[in-house]
Design an enzyme around this catalytic site. Structure first.
Site, short mmCIF file in Angstrom:
data_model
loop_
_atom_site.label_atom_id
_atom_site.label_comp_id
_atom_site.label_asym_id
_atom_site.label_seq_id
_atom_site.Cartn_x
_atom_site.Cartn_y
_atom_site.Cartn_z
N THR A 106 1.72 -4.59 4.04
CA THR A 106 1.59 -4.97 5.45
C THR A 106 0.96 -6.36 5.63
O THR A 106 1.17 -7.00 6.66
CB THR A 106 0.73 -3.95 6.23
OG1 THR A 106 -0.59 -3.92 5.67
CG2 THR A 106 1.35 -2.57 6.20
N ASP A 107 0.19 -6.82 4.62
CA ASP A 107 -0.60 -8.04 4.83
C ASP A 107 0.28 -9.25 5.18
O ASP A 107 -0.08 -10.03 6.06
CB ASP A 107 -1.43 -8.37 3.58
CG ASP A 107 -2.59 -7.39 3.40
OD1 ASP A 107 -2.88 -6.63 4.35
OD2 ASP A 107 -3.20 -7.38 2.32
N THR A 166 0.82 -1.22 0.00
CA THR A 166 0.00 0.00 0.00
C THR A 166 0.85 1.26 0.00
O THR A 166 0.48 2.25 -0.64
CB THR A 166 -0.92 -0.01 1.25
OG1 THR A 166 -1.82 -1.10 1.11
CG2 THR A 166 -1.72 1.27 1.37
N SER A 209 1.31 -7.49 -1.11
CA SER A 209 2.06 -8.53 -0.39
C SER A 209 1.26 -9.82 -0.20
O SER A 209 1.82 -10.84 0.20
CB SER A 209 2.58 -8.02 0.96
OG SER A 209 1.54 -7.89 1.88
N1 ASP Z 1 -2.76 -5.30 0.53
C1 ASP Z 1 -1.63 -4.48 0.95
C2 ASP Z 1 -0.38 -5.31 0.91
O1 ASP Z 1 -0.13 -6.07 1.80
C3 ASP Z 1 -1.88 -3.93 2.31
C4 ASP Z 1 -0.82 -2.98 2.81
O2 ASP Z 1 0.28 -2.87 2.31
O3 ASP Z 1 -1.11 -2.28 3.83
O4 ASP Z 1 0.37 -5.22 -0.04
#
Ligand code: ASP
Length: 337
Positions: free
Chosen positions: A87-88, A13, A56
């Site tokens: 973050t995932d 993100t 991710s």
């Molecule tokens: N869907 C995103 C990822 O993990 C969520 C994030 O980065 O906060 O790439």
């Protein structure tokens, strides 16, 4: 001389922009430089490397190896590394890198954001600053920098879907909470002799054996769930039990299915479904009946650390006993023994 830092971008993100299909990662590492205060930009000699641009959710074992290889091949050249990442699955990547690069004597910091960095009010710029603050502290090894905290990589877990304080340090204090100036640990004394990447990490390709299953027990679970796990050819299985480490032992069909796993040469790890505090299946009869499986207790490890550690350990040896011994050790601060 200025410390040399390498920023590696991998998507997430923090790098996203809006598309007609929703958010997609598009920004490269260069975009993140704009968010650093002048003081930080001037203190360091910063280089950039764009590895991939992925949500991710699609980052897995081959990407962990790719990131680890990128770090190893540049380890001797730089003083610190910053990886931007979604973050995932950040906690999985952070854990996998912790095992691949155990013993690293330089900071390897992973960060990301809950909102794209260029959105007003995003947590991205602050998280990038927190990540850079790590380079002033003396902490080494793989760390997650998020919402003002530095967390040991193999102790991090994503616990919130959209709040900025998405990550917590599980079962140990964060290394530092910059917002409250709370120091959970003292930074280690610098190692007397600098070690090279080859001395620390060897030259073998980084690899994991992903034939590992994750089974979360739930009330009413049919025994076929366990039988299916046995038929998938897994070499390892992490079972998430109730409470401190209990199984529905009164259910004979479930117990039989479970005991059938002992015929396979499988490494079984048991852990609690609870996020906090260690598991111990020896307290209740409902847990002790698992003993025939010779389970290794995950104690206070996160699920992410358990899964990646088991994959990593299985790739190190085809001998189940050796894998069991390796798994039971503390490799990177992931377990309190
Ligand atoms: N869907 C995103 C990822 O993990 C969520 C994030 O980065 O906060 O790439």
């Amino acid at each position: 001389m200025k410390k040399k830092i390498l920023i590696l971008s991998t998507g997430g993100t923090i790098a996203c922009s809006e598309s007609e299909n929703g958010l997609v990662p598009t920004a490269t590492a260069e975009a993140f430089l704009a968010y650093l205060p002048d003081r930080m930009s001037n203190d360091f000699d910063i280089s950039l490397l764009d590895l991939f641009q992925l949500d991710s959710s699609s980052v897995g074992p081959e990407h962990w190896a790719q990131i680890a290889e990128a770090l190893r091949s540049r380890y001797d050249e730089f003083d610190g590394f910053l990886i931007t990442h979604g973050t995932d699955t950040m906690a999985y990547t952070a854990s996998a890198l912790s095992f691949f690069l155990a013993g690293a004597r330089k900071p390897i910091v992973i960060t990301g954001a809950q909102l794209p960095a260029d959105v007003p009010g995003s947590d991205g710029p602050a998280n990038l600053k927190t990540a850079f603050q790590a380079f002033y502290t003396g902490f080494t090894g793989v760390m997650v920098a998020f919402c003002g905290q530095l967390i040991r990589g193999c102790r991090a877990s994503k616990l919130r879907t959209h709040s900025f304080n998405a990550f917590e340090s599980i079962n140990v204090p964060a290394l530092i909470n910059f917002s409250s100036n709370d120091h959970g640990y003292q930074p280690p004394e610098p190692e007397p002799a600098p070690a090279t990447a080859e001395e620390l990490f060897g030259t073998e390709p980084f690899t994991v054996d992903s034939r590992v299953g994750l089974l979360k027990i739930y009330p009413g679970m049919p025994p076929q769930m366990i039988t299916a796990m046995a038929q998938l050819g897994f070499r390892g299985l992490v079972i998430e039990l109730f409470g401190i480490g209990n199984f529905p032992a009164e259910d004979t069909a479930l117990m039989d299915a479970l005991h059938a796993l002992t015929d396979r040469d499988m490494v079984i790890v048991t852990k609690s479904q609870c996020t906090y505090e260690p598991s111990d299946s020896d307290i209740y009869a409902a847990g002790r009946q698992l003993a025939a499986l010779r389970p290794i207790s995950a104690k206070d490890m996160t699920t992410e650390a358990c899964m990646t550690k088991l994959m990593w350990a299985l790739a190190k040896s085809s001998n189940t006993e050796q894998v069991r011994q390796l798994f039971a050790q503390n490799i990177a601060g992931e377990i309190s023994l």
